[in-house]
Every structure is written in C-alpha cells, then in structure tokens.
Design a protein around this motif. Structure first.
Motif, PDB file in Angstrom:
ATOM      1  N   TYR A 163       0.848  -1.180   0.000  1.00 12.16           N
ATOM      2  CA  TYR A 163       0.000   0.000   0.000  1.00 12.16           C
ATOM      3  C   TYR A 163       0.890   1.238   0.000  1.00 12.16           C
ATOM      4  O   TYR A 163       2.056   1.203   0.418  1.00 12.16           O
ATOM      5  N   MET A 164       0.337   2.350  -0.463  1.00  9.56           N
ATOM      6  CA  MET A 164       0.982   3.651  -0.325  1.00  9.56           C
ATOM      7  C   MET A 164      -0.112   4.656   0.018  1.00  9.56           C
ATOM      8  O   MET A 164      -1.071   4.823  -0.738  1.00  9.56           O
ATOM      9  N   LYS A 165       0.009   5.302   1.167  1.00 11.26           N
ATOM     10  CA  LYS A 165      -0.984   6.275   1.626  1.00 11.26           C
ATOM     11  C   LYS A 165      -0.426   7.676   1.479  1.00 11.26           C
ATOM     12  O   LYS A 165       0.666   7.979   1.965  1.00 11.26           O
ATOM     13  N   VAL A 166      -1.176   8.533   0.803  1.00 13.87           N
ATOM     14  CA  VAL A 166      -0.765   9.917   0.583  1.00 13.87           C
ATOM     15  C   VAL A 166      -1.809  10.836   1.206  1.00 13.87           C
ATOM     16  O   VAL A 166      -2.996  10.757   0.873  1.00 13.87           O
ATOM     17  N   ASN A 167      -1.382  11.677   2.131  1.00  5.03           N
ATOM     18  CA  ASN A 167      -2.275  12.650   2.759  1.00  5.03           C
ATOM     19  C   ASN A 167      -2.516  13.800   1.792  1.00  5.03           C
ATOM     20  O   ASN A 167      -1.593  14.536   1.441  1.00  5.03           O
ATOM     21  N   MET A 168      -3.760  13.980   1.358  1.00  2.00           N
ATOM     22  CA  MET A 168      -4.076  15.001   0.369  1.00  2.00           C
ATOM     23  C   MET A 168      -3.740  16.401   0.867  1.00  2.00           C
ATOM     24  O   MET A 168      -3.372  17.279   0.085  1.00  2.00           O
ATOM     25  N   GLU A 169      -3.852  16.654   2.169  1.00  5.31           N
ATOM     26  CA  GLU A 169      -3.521  17.967   2.723  1.00  5.31           C
ATOM     27  C   GLU A 169      -2.043  18.285   2.506  1.00  5.31           C
ATOM     28  O   GLU A 169      -1.645  19.443   2.403  1.00  5.31           O
ATOM     29  N   GLY A 170      -1.211  17.256   2.463  1.00  2.90           N
ATOM     30  CA  GLY A 170       0.219  17.473   2.279  1.00  2.90           C
ATOM     31  C   GLY A 170       0.565  18.043   0.923  1.00  2.90           C
ATOM     32  O   GLY A 170       1.629  18.632   0.744  1.00  2.90           O
ATOM     33  N   PHE A 171      -0.355  17.909  -0.052  1.00  2.00           N
ATOM     34  CA  PHE A 171      -0.100  18.465  -1.362  1.00  2.00           C
ATOM     35  C   PHE A 171       0.051  19.981  -1.322  1.00  2.00           C
ATOM     36  O   PHE A 171       0.793  20.572  -2.103  1.00  2.00           O
ATOM     37  N   VAL A 172      -0.682  20.632  -0.422  1.00  2.00           N
ATOM     38  CA  VAL A 172      -0.687  22.092  -0.381  1.00  2.00           C
ATOM     39  C   VAL A 172       0.715  22.639  -0.137  1.00  2.00           C
ATOM     40  O   VAL A 172       1.236  23.446  -0.919  1.00  2.00           O
ATOM     41  N   ALA A 173       1.344  22.193   0.960  1.00  2.00           N
ATOM     42  CA  ALA A 173       2.683  22.688   1.292  1.00  2.00           C
ATOM     43  C   ALA A 173       3.702  22.306   0.222  1.00  2.00           C
ATOM     44  O   ALA A 173       4.585  23.104  -0.116  1.00  2.00           O
ATOM     45  N   LEU A 174       3.585  21.094  -0.310  1.00  2.00           N
ATOM     46  CA  LEU A 174       4.545  20.643  -1.316  1.00  2.00           C
ATOM     47  C   LEU A 174       4.440  21.477  -2.597  1.00  2.00           C
ATOM     48  O   LEU A 174       5.450  21.920  -3.157  1.00  2.00           O
ATOM     49  N   ALA A 257       8.149  13.053   3.221  1.00  2.00           N
ATOM     50  CA  ALA A 257       8.170  12.096   4.327  1.00  2.00           C
ATOM     51  C   ALA A 257       7.046  12.343   5.317  1.00  2.00           C
ATOM     52  O   ALA A 257       6.592  11.424   5.996  1.00  2.00           O
ATOM     53  N   GLY A 258       6.571  13.576   5.386  1.00  2.00           N
ATOM     54  CA  GLY A 258       5.526  13.904   6.349  1.00  2.00           C
ATOM     55  C   GLY A 258       4.140  13.482   5.941  1.00  2.00           C
ATOM     56  O   GLY A 258       3.242  13.424   6.775  1.00  2.00           O
ATOM     57  N   TYR A 259       3.936  13.180   4.655  1.00  2.00           N
ATOM     58  CA  TYR A 259       2.563  12.844   4.248  1.00  2.00           C
ATOM     59  C   TYR A 259       2.450  11.579   3.411  1.00  2.00           C
ATOM     60  O   TYR A 259       1.381  11.283   2.885  1.00  2.00           O
ATOM     61  N   VAL A 260       3.518  10.812   3.287  1.00  2.00           N
ATOM     62  CA  VAL A 260       3.451   9.531   2.580  1.00  2.00           C
ATOM     63  C   VAL A 260       3.830   8.407   3.534  1.00  2.00           C
ATOM     64  O   VAL A 260       4.837   8.498   4.230  1.00  2.00           O
ATOM     65  N   LYS A 261       3.019   7.364   3.587  1.00  2.00           N
ATOM     66  CA  LYS A 261       3.322   6.162   4.358  1.00  2.00           C
ATOM     67  C   LYS A 261       3.178   4.952   3.440  1.00  2.00           C
ATOM     68  O   LYS A 261       2.286   4.911   2.585  1.00  2.00           O
ATOM     69  N   THR A 262       4.041   3.948   3.624  1.00  2.00           N
ATOM     70  CA  THR A 262       3.998   2.758   2.793  1.00  2.00           C
ATOM     71  C   THR A 262       4.629   1.582   3.525  1.00  2.00           C
ATOM     72  O   THR A 262       5.450   1.782   4.427  1.00  2.00           O
ATOM     73  N   ASN A 263       4.235   0.373   3.149  1.00  2.00           N
ATOM     74  CA  ASN A 263       4.891  -0.823   3.689  1.00  2.00           C
ATOM     75  C   ASN A 263       5.930  -1.361   2.708  1.00  2.00           C
ATOM     76  O   ASN A 263       6.415  -2.476   2.862  1.00  2.00           O
ATOM     77  N   MET A 264       6.295  -0.552   1.708  1.00  2.00           N
ATOM     78  CA  MET A 264       7.357  -0.915   0.777  1.00  2.00           C
ATOM     79  C   MET A 264       8.683  -0.372   1.323  1.00  2.00           C
ATOM     80  O   MET A 264       8.814   0.821   1.585  1.00  2.00           O
ATOM     81  N   THR A 265       9.644  -1.236   1.502  1.00  2.00           N
ATOM     82  CA  THR A 265      10.935  -0.828   2.044  1.00  2.00           C
ATOM     83  C   THR A 265      11.771  -0.125   0.971  1.00  2.00           C
ATOM     84  O   THR A 265      11.441  -0.138  -0.215  1.00  2.00           O
TER      85      THR A 265
END
Length: 324
Positions: A163-174, A257-265
C-alpha cells in the motif's frame, strides 16, 4: 479495457506517487549524499501493518488462503507479479480521514504490462471488521490502513501486496514549495471560492487541492475527479524532475516524508524501479462500472456481482494468467 502506450517512467511515477520518484531522482546524478537522504526519507515513510505478517490471510473470503508475501527482490528473481493499493487520504488533525482516492495497480513483468483502476469512493461494500455495508472510503475512518486494505481485498476477492498512503492535505505545502504546478483543465468551473478556466492553468497549493477535489459539477462525478487528481500528481512529478538544487530537493524530501506512508521498504522500491520498471512496456486501465442509488437517503455507487466478478477475473488473470 483501454491500453495506454506512454513513456513508462512518467506513467509509473504518475501511478505510484512521489515516494517512488525519489529513488529515481537520486539515481539520476545527485550522488551519494542525496541517495542517503532518500534512504532516510523512505525509512521515515515505512509503516508496516499487522497483516504484513506471513499467512495473515487478511480480507480474503473464507476458504481462500492468502499466499505468503515474498520480498520484492525475491519476486524479481522469479519475475513474480505484485499488487499495490494507492490511497489518497483526506486526513486532518484529530480526524483519521476518509480515502478520497483508491487506485489498484497490478504489475506483471512476464506480461510486460501494468494494470490500473480506481475504486469509486462511494462504492457500497462490506467494511471488513464492522460487518456492515457502507461506502468503501469510510473504511479508513473506521480502521485506518489495515481496514482499508482488508476491505479492498474483500471487494476484489484478491490480495493486496503493498500500500501507499498519501495525505491530500500534504499536497498544499509541497506544491507551494515547488512554486505551483501547471495542468490542462478540460472545462471551466468554480469550487471553494476559486475559479478554474478551461485550458492550461497555473495552480498554487490550496488551488490545486480545490481543483482536485471538485466532483459535484463534473458530469463524470468521481471518475472526473480521479482524472484531475492524477493530473495534479503528474504535474508534481514533472516539476520535481526539473530540480537541480540539492538543498531544494532535500526540502521536498522532508515534505514528502511527512505525508506519505507505505509498507514498501527502500530496497523494495529500488527493486521496483530498477528491475521491474524496465520490463513494463504498456499500461492498461479499466473502470469499475456501477450505478448511483440512494439507500436511507444516502448516495452510494452500487456495483453488482457480475461486475465484481469481471474485475476479479481481470485482476487474477493479469497476475496469474488464470482465474485466481
């Protein structure tokens, strides 16, 4: 099923998001210092779920045993396919958030092809662990990544490897950090106090978030919104690839790094980009067909059994060449 023949690098980065792009960027000549920064960033993004334990059997119907998940490097040696679930989450402080976007990707190096499709956020299905039917995007609010993956697996009757989780709010700052992005808008509309002209437009962070979220004025509803979200992600990819300043790249790494989480190493990401990607020549896509309905005054996207069987068979055949 639609076959899209586009340059693989752009299509894979579009699908998989910024995190995978970081590995490619580091390999393009930024050297050891940036490579180490990327590695450290991926370590911060790494977040396994309980179901990553071997033989966990998450989300699968009774009688269907989940195969043990092999490390991607081992899969690479045997050219084994794998699946990825991309989750775009509308997550805010004090709120676990719901999944705005669910994209399933099947990668099969033997077939030299990747398959992708969106699961509409309003799709009515059983929420695993709650025993009730609800909108599939509510699974994250009820049980986070684990419940979302389990629910998607139950809906598809097929296991998800990563899985890869992306926080949509994090798009603003990026996007603000990148100095804005450019997209091609297919029709003019207003949303959240912003007006978006038809044609090529420049978007800052909050504008891009509003642009990607609009769906009620779109004749295609969720499907149209999914297209706009992918357009914004692609614009971020294109803008990031133009960076030549290591300091600026490191700022982007910290933001990602602050808005993406994944179980892929980190090693698995490298294997994907350097060993799997060159084998994939085409990207195919399909849409899950359904109809809108109201139950108890609430709108749902209803997918019947025949369509679920079609999607399951398509995914199973793409992964295994059989009926799963």
């Amino acid at each position: 099923m639609t076959i899209m023949r586009r340059p693989l690098a752009k299509r894979i980065m579009l699908i998989s998001g910024i995190a995978l792009l970081l590995i490619l960027t580091a390999s393009a000549g930024y050297g050891w210092y940036l490579y180490r920064s990327v590695e450290q960033t991926v370590v911060r993004m790494y977040e396994p779920i309980e179901s990553d334990e071997p033989d966990a059997g998450i989300g699968n119907p009774e009688g269907r045993k989940r195969p043990e998940r092999l490390p991607l490097a081992q899969r690479d040696k045997e050219q084994q396919p794998f699946t990825v679930l991309i989750m775009g989450i509308d997550e805010r402080p004090g709120d676990p958030g719901r999944s705005d976007t669910l994209i399933v990707i099947s990668v099969n190096p033997d077939k030299e092809e990747a398959l992708l499709f969106n699961i509409p956020r309003d799709t009515r299905t059983e929420i695993v662990g709650r025993g009730v039917a609800d909108k599939i995007n509510h699974a994250h609010a009820f049980g986070g990544v684990k419940m979302t993956v389990e629910t998607v697996e139950r809906f598809l009757d097929y296991p998800i490897d990563y899985y890869m989780k992306v926080n949509m709010e994090g798009f603003v700052a990026l996007i603000d950090l990148l100095g804005g992005v450019e997209v091609n808008n297919t029709f003019a509309f207003d949303n959240s106090g912003y007006h978006f002209d038809k044609g090529v437009i420049q978007l800052q962070g909050e504008e891009a978030l509003s642009f990607s979220r609009m769906r009620y004025e779109d004749p295609r509803g969720d499907l149209g919104r999914n297209e706009r979200q992918r357009a914004v992600i692609r614009a971020i990819m294109d803008k990031t690839l133009t960076f030549s300043n290591v300091t600026q790249v490191n700022k982007v790494l910290d933001q990602v790094a602050g808005y993406v989480k994944t179980n892929m190493t980190f090693d698995e990401m490298k294997t994907f980009l350097f060993h799997y990607r060159p084998r994939i020549k085409t990207i195919s896509s399909t849409e899950i067909k359904g109809s809108g309905t109201r139950i108890g005054g609430i709108y749902y996207y209803q997918v019947d059994g025949a369509e679920r069987d079609r999607i399951h068979k398509l995914l199973a055949e793409h992964q295994t060449g059989g009926d799963g």
